[in-house]
Scaffold this motif. Structure first.
Motif, short mmCIF file in Angstrom:
data_model
loop_
_atom_site.label_atom_id
_atom_site.label_comp_id
_atom_site.label_asym_id
_atom_site.label_seq_id
_atom_site.Cartn_x
_atom_site.Cartn_y
_atom_site.Cartn_z
N LYS A 36 0.82 -1.21 0.00
CA LYS A 36 0.00 0.00 0.00
C LYS A 36 0.86 1.26 0.00
CE LYS A 36 -3.51 0.27 2.80
NZ LYS A 36 -4.31 0.16 4.04
N VAL A 37 1.89 1.26 0.84
CA VAL A 37 2.76 2.44 0.93
C VAL A 37 3.52 2.64 -0.38
CG1 VAL A 37 4.80 3.41 2.07
CG2 VAL A 37 3.00 2.31 3.43
N SER A 38 4.02 1.55 -0.97
CA SER A 38 4.74 1.63 -2.24
C SER A 38 3.84 2.17 -3.35
CB SER A 38 5.29 0.26 -2.63
OG SER A 38 6.18 -0.23 -1.65
N LEU A 39 2.58 1.77 -3.30
CA LEU A 39 1.62 2.25 -4.30
C LEU A 39 1.45 3.76 -4.20
CD1 LEU A 39 -0.55 1.68 -6.46
CD2 LEU A 39 -2.17 1.30 -4.60
N TRP A 40 1.30 4.25 -2.96
CA TRP A 40 1.12 5.69 -2.78
C TRP A 40 2.39 6.46 -3.12
CZ3 TRP A 40 -3.31 7.72 -3.03
CH2 TRP A 40 -4.45 7.05 -2.54
N LYS A 41 3.55 5.89 -2.83
CA LYS A 41 4.79 6.55 -3.21
C LYS A 41 4.88 6.68 -4.72
CE LYS A 41 8.01 5.62 0.57
NZ LYS A 41 9.30 4.98 0.97
N GLY A 42 4.46 5.64 -5.43
CA GLY A 42 4.48 5.69 -6.88
C GLY A 42 3.48 6.70 -7.43
N LEU A 43 2.32 6.77 -6.83
CA LEU A 43 1.29 7.70 -7.30
C LEU A 43 1.68 9.15 -7.03
CD1 LEU A 43 -1.97 5.81 -6.21
CD2 LEU A 43 -1.10 6.12 -8.53
N TYR A 44 2.29 9.39 -5.87
CA TYR A 44 2.71 10.75 -5.55
C TYR A 44 3.91 11.18 -6.39
CZ TYR A 44 -0.22 12.13 -1.58
OH TYR A 44 -1.27 12.54 -0.79
N GLY A 45 4.81 10.23 -6.64
CA GLY A 45 6.02 10.57 -7.39
C GLY A 45 7.06 11.19 -6.49
N ILE A 46 8.27 11.28 -7.02
CA ILE A 46 9.39 11.84 -6.26
C ILE A 46 9.24 13.35 -6.16
CG2 ILE A 46 11.89 12.13 -6.15
CD1 ILE A 46 12.15 9.52 -7.70
N GLY A 47 9.33 13.85 -4.94
CA GLY A 47 9.27 15.30 -4.72
C GLY A 47 7.90 15.91 -4.93
N ALA A 48 6.87 15.08 -4.98
CA ALA A 48 5.51 15.59 -5.19
C ALA A 48 5.02 16.34 -3.96
CB ALA A 48 4.56 14.45 -5.52
N GLY A 49 4.21 17.33 -4.18
CA GLY A 49 3.64 18.10 -3.08
C GLY A 49 2.38 17.45 -2.55
N ALA A 50 1.55 18.28 -1.95
CA ALA A 50 0.31 17.77 -1.37
C ALA A 50 -0.73 17.52 -2.45
CB ALA A 50 -0.22 18.78 -0.35
N VAL A 51 -1.53 16.49 -2.24
CA VAL A 51 -2.66 16.17 -3.11
C VAL A 51 -3.92 16.25 -2.27
CG1 VAL A 51 -3.73 14.44 -4.59
CG2 VAL A 51 -1.23 14.64 -4.51
N ASN A 52 -4.82 17.15 -2.67
CA ASN A 52 -6.03 17.40 -1.87
C ASN A 52 -5.69 17.77 -0.42
OD1 ASN A 52 -7.49 16.76 -4.12
ND2 ASN A 52 -8.47 14.96 -3.28
N GLY A 53 -4.54 18.46 -0.27
CA GLY A 53 -4.12 18.89 1.06
C GLY A 53 -3.43 17.82 1.88
N ILE A 54 -3.20 16.64 1.30
CA ILE A 54 -2.57 15.52 2.01
C ILE A 54 -1.19 15.27 1.42
CG2 ILE A 54 -2.81 13.12 2.73
CD1 ILE A 54 -5.03 14.92 3.75
N ILE A 55 -0.15 15.39 2.26
CA ILE A 55 1.21 15.15 1.78
C ILE A 55 1.53 13.65 1.85
CG2 ILE A 55 1.98 17.44 2.48
CD1 ILE A 55 3.30 16.17 4.92
N LEU A 56 2.65 13.26 1.21
CA LEU A 56 3.00 11.84 1.11
C LEU A 56 3.20 11.22 2.49
CD1 LEU A 56 3.78 9.32 -0.47
CD2 LEU A 56 6.11 10.24 -0.66
#
Length: 264
Positions: A36-56
Motif C-alpha cells: 500500500k505504501v509503495s503504491l502511494w509513493k508511486g502515485l505521488y512521485g518523487i518530490g511531489a507536493g500535497a494532493v487534496n491537502g494531504i502530503i506523502l
C-alpha cells in the motif's frame, strides 16, 4: 456473565493452539502494508507536493494506521454463518444458553485479540521502523480513537451478521460474502481514503456504514477531525449501531422461526 467469561476463556485457549498461523500472518500483513505504501509513493512521485491537502508522509501514516484499524475491526461472522447453515451444525448452536449472536460476537472478539497481538501490532510496528516515519498522537485523540474503534468493531459485526443471516433464505450466501469484501475495501477507506473519492462516491459513502469502520476512526487518530466533527462521527456510529441492531433482531427472529419450521 460468568458463562460469557468461561466461553471467552475457552475460545482464547482454542485460538492459542494455532499461534503459528497468526505469526505467519504477520509477514503477510507487513507485506500488505508495504504494498500500500509503495503504491502511494508511486502515485505521488518523487518530490511531489500535497494532493487534496494531504502530503506523502500523511498518506504513509494513514496506510499503516488504516491497516491496523482494518485488522482490528474485521470479522468472519458472515462466512461462519454460511458454513454452519450449510453443514447443519446451526441446530447445535441454537441450543447455546447465551444465544448464537452473543456467542459469535465473543468468538469474533477473541479472534481479533489474537490477530491484533500476533499479526496487526507487530506488522504495524515493523512498518513504522521500516519506513522511518514519525507522527504525533495526542492522548485525547487516542482515547477517542479507541472509542470509535470499539464502535467500528460492533458496526462491522452487526452488519456482517445481518447480511450473513440471508443464508437462511438463499441457502448459500457465499456471493454476498465476496460482494461485502469488495464494498468494505472500497467504502471503508481501507485501500483509498475518502479524501480522494469523487464527489458522487463520497456522497454515497455518507449513507453507508463502511466509512465508520476504518476511515473515520483512523482520521480521528490522525487529528484530521475537529472536536465538532469527532462528536458527529461518534453520534453517527451510535446511530448505525442502533439501526443495525434493530435490523439484526428483526431478521434473525424471522430467520430462526424459518429454521425451526424446516427442522433446523
Amino acid at each position: 456473565m460468568s458463562l460469557c467469561k468461561k466461553i471467552l476463556a475457552i475460545s482464547f485457549k482454542e485460538k492459542s493452539i494455532f499461534r503459528f498461523d497468526y505469526l505467519v500472518s504477520t509477514a503477510f500483513s507487513f507485506l500488505y502494508i508495504v504494498l500500500k505504501v509503495s503504491l502511494w509513493k508511486g502515485l505521488y512521485g518523487i518530490g511531489a507536493g500535497a494532493v487534496n491537502g494531504i502530503i506523502l508522509n500523511e498518506m504513509i501514516v494513514y496506510s499503516i494506521l488504516s491497516s491496523f484499524t482494518e485488522g482490528v475491526t474485521k470479522t468472519s461472522v458472515m462466512k461462519e454463518l454460511n458454513d454452519i447453515v450449510l453443514d447443519g451444525s446451526i441446530s447445535n448452536h441454537l441450543l447455546l444458553p447465551i444465544g448464537l449472536k452473543k456467542y459469535m460476537f465473543i468468538n469474533s472478539v477473541t479472534k481479533n485479540i489474537f490477530w491484533t497481538i500476533y499479526g496487526i501490532v507487530p506488522s504495524a510496528l515493523m512498518a513504522v521502523l521500516f519506513f522511518g516515519i514519525r507522527f504525533e498522537i495526542r492522548f485525547s485523540g487516542l482515547v477517542l480513537y479507541m472509542l470509535s474503534l470499539l464502535m467500528g468493531i460492533l458496526i462491522n459485526f452487526l452488519y456482517s451478521f445481518l447480511f450473513g443471516s440471508s443464508v437462511i433464505w438463499f441457502r448459500n450466501s457465499f456471493f454476498l460474502n465476496n460482494m461485502n469484501s469488495v464494498l468494505l475495501k472500497l467504502f471503508s477507506g481501507a485501500l483509498v481514503p475518502l479524501w480522494f473519492f469523487p464527489s458522487g462516491l463520497r456522497a454515497l459513502s455518507d449513507f453507508l456504514p463502511f466509512r465508520y469502520i476504518v476511515f473515520e476512526p483512523t482520521a480521528i487518530l490522525l487529528n484530521n477531525r475537529s472536536a465538532v466533527e469527532t462528536g458527529s462521527v461518534l453520534l453517527m456510529q451510535l446511530l448505525w449501531i442502533a439501526i443495525l441492531f434493530g435490523g439484526v433482531t428483526f431478521v434473525w427472529n424471522r430467520g430462526r422461526n424459518r429454521l425451526m419450521i424446516q427442522g433446523g
